[in-house]
Design an enzyme around this catalytic site. Structure first.
Site, mmCIF file in Angstrom:
data_model
loop_
_atom_site.group_PDB
_atom_site.id
_atom_site.type_symbol
_atom_site.label_atom_id
_atom_site.label_comp_id
_atom_site.label_asym_id
_atom_site.label_seq_id
_atom_site.Cartn_x
_atom_site.Cartn_y
_atom_site.Cartn_z
ATOM 1 N N GLU A 68 0.811 -1.217 0.000
ATOM 2 C CA GLU A 68 0.000 0.000 0.000
ATOM 3 C C GLU A 68 0.849 1.274 0.000
ATOM 4 O OE1 GLU A 68 -4.198 -0.796 1.909
ATOM 5 O OE2 GLU A 68 -2.657 -0.987 3.462
ATOM 6 N N HIS A 118 -0.368 5.450 7.637
ATOM 7 C CA HIS A 118 -1.560 4.629 7.413
ATOM 8 C C HIS A 118 -1.689 3.660 8.581
ATOM 9 C CE1 HIS A 118 -4.552 1.998 5.947
ATOM 10 N NE2 HIS A 118 -3.739 1.055 5.531
#
Lengths: 233, 233, 233, 233
Positions: free
Chosen positions: D76, D95
């Site tokens: 990601e 994140h």
């Protein structure tokens, strides 16, 4: 995976689930023998936090220990045998009293997936009521009729809630079974909190279907991290 | 069980309940003397986490220390004497301010059993209001009229909630009394969370009745596990 | 109580409140000088968990350090001076962001006493809105008009909530001030949980009035226990 | 700030967020290279709690590692590159699956600032739904279209929630980014609890506007305290 690796995973599974509060003094996790699907490995009756490789013994699917003379056995080991009989794809079974799952055991509100890694919960976890088997008795799953009814309630799911009792979690491996148990506990807590905020949006049907076809990315990272934490404690 | 085993259990009980957050700086647990039912053993007034065998002294059922000159005594020890008088079957009594029980002390919602091992809560824990004894005063149970009214509110139950105060828990043994206190705290937390999800399904009347007739399976496993955890802390 | 005992209590107070999660990186507690009511003792601007006796310095009631050259000072020390000016009976003041109090800071639901030892909350804690002083600005209490308006909002109470901010707690001693802060946090958590169960029964007016007249029994037991826990951590 | 100070901050950021439960086995935080805004620094794919300076490697804004042969990379990491492209003012991106944020990811109730230090949440955190990009798939943000849509959803905010997934938090520095992540988790928990009490009062529009213009006072005190706690664990 060798036999000793499997036993090592089972020891770690016990320690991880105890460390994370999913097991307390009770709870057990087994692994089907990959070289003989009619056998499974499970600890003697003992607190999961104390398990070592020497405490893990072999059972047949009628839940009889292969070695004579064993007498400290879990009363509820029938759960393991009956699920292995009903579900050839299941290679690990865990029974626990995971604290945040209990509210869902006793509610009409279904436990449903909040986040991607909880997609294994599908459209919602089924709830097994032992009183559908016996009109009277305690809440423990100790007889073959109770165990087989529980296996039917599990059906094709990976987690079944037991009214007034706890949960049974299945996996294709010991590591996946542990992952299911850890994620279910977190998901339950977050679903309870989300309910306070108002209507909850769960994973969509297409997201659940997609997750069924695909493997999660890098799931072993969590296993290794959780294992290191638990073994160091 | 020898006398020294009983004292050992009382020490462990104090440590377990402190370790698990059921006792903080306050709270006390006593054991009736099995060789003389008109006496009970209780610690001096002190934080439960610090208790050793030397801190446990004998009282008669009028809550007088048997040995002259003791002056650090719990103001609320009348709770113990009055319950031992009213309930010959009770061999251990615990008074605590168990955090998740307080909401039920101040609510019309009854504390009821979520899971099998909480069946001792029966149809729901009674609530004692000290203002039914005195129109005015603090919330502490320090006089014989207060203690005997509390014992009447307990009635045949194993746990009574005290409005604006905490709980009193009884047991047939010290270990069972600790088990009742630990399970009640967990049950309360889970009942609060289940209430968020909607109507809660509790144990059925037949399950409660069954549990009254039958001993729990392997209850000592939890005691041994909790004791090891607490003594190592 | 000697001066060094007072400083020792202030150090312990910082450590206790940090250990119990009532202080994080921020929060401060002061003591009025018993030999000179126009002075108070407060730490330099620093994390409470790290406080030692050397970090505690003297201020006048206009919040000026008595020793020249101090420059690491709390911006919000005006809270202390203004409350000491307004309340001659107050000998200790604590400002914190106690996590379970924040929901009550931003709600019309009043924080009210659940149990006897929270009777100091009286009919409910007042809420101070800094926007009643300035139409614009941040939430910190840094000016004399802000501090004196806060002291007026506290009035005769022992705890005032600050909208969008936290709480200010007062006591007749450092130990009582710590006790008020610890109990308020627990009471808030229990009141939130009780609200889930339905209408909440609080202490009665007569119980609150009684508590105002009477000293709590054996309050120092909690102090000694909390101090030992915190200092060992 | 030198390069080695930046790397030191990134290591501490990983440890702080893991220590405080905002990262578990997953989650990542990056820093834009201050001497070359087209590059950023991020760890290899690994549990944040184990990060050391050697694990941090450089990427271009297309998320390619500058050094050939790196193969343990976060799937990601596109989140980082796309946000750095869209937001020149952002110097750090995190994140996470911060547990108390998940309920807001799946709700119409907006996450809004309860206290002054949460003013960066503004009028409420936006929610990104990955199904606005692809009709089908998992919940992970792995493609450029997904990452750029996420960056658009973030817009001028400092935090965006991801439906069924977690959050992305931005900052002008690594330390501010960590502060945003820690405060958001606490704010979420307190907002859930406040919702139980009834209608919630959030920061006013003028307070939010004021906070946008002004720097917080003494923010580094929290960083230093959190770092010391985490590094000692």
């Amino acid at each position: 995976m060798t036999h000793s690796e499997l036993i090592d995973d089972l020891v770690a599974a016990n320690r991880i689930l105890a460390y994370r509060g999913i097991f307390d003094a009770y709870g057990h996790i087994s692994a089907r023998d990959p070289s003989n699907p009619d056998r499974y490995w499970l600890t003697r009756s003992m607190p999961p936090a104390d398990v070592t490789a020497e405490d893990i013994i072999a059972f047949d699917l009628d839940n009889k220990p292969l070695r004579a003379g064993e007498n400290r056995l879990f009363f509820e080991r029938v759960i393991h045998g009956e699920i292995y009989k009903a579900r050839p794809d299941v290679m690990a079974v865990c029974h626990n009293h995971s604290p945040s799952l209990i509210p869902f055991c006793n509610s009409d509100t279904r436990l449903r997936p909040m986040v991607g890694n909880a997609a294994f919960l599908g459209e919602g976890a089924p709830v097994f009521d032992i009183r559908s088997v016996d009109d009277e008795g305690d809440l423990n799953v100790c007889t073959v009729p109770q165990g087989s009814a529980l296996a039917r309630a599990l059906g094709p799911h990976w987690l079944v809630l037991l009214r007034g009792h706890g949960a049974v979690v299945a996996g294709e491996t010991v590591r996946q079974c542990v992952r299911h148990a850890v994620i279910a506990e977190a998901n339950a807590r977050q679903q309870i909190e989300a309910t306070i905020l108002g209507p909850v949006r769960f994973l969509t049907a297409s997201e659940i279907a997609y997750a069924r076809r695909m493997k999660p990315k890098d799931a072993d990272r969590a296993w290794r991290h959780w294992k290191r934490q638990a073994m160091a404690s």
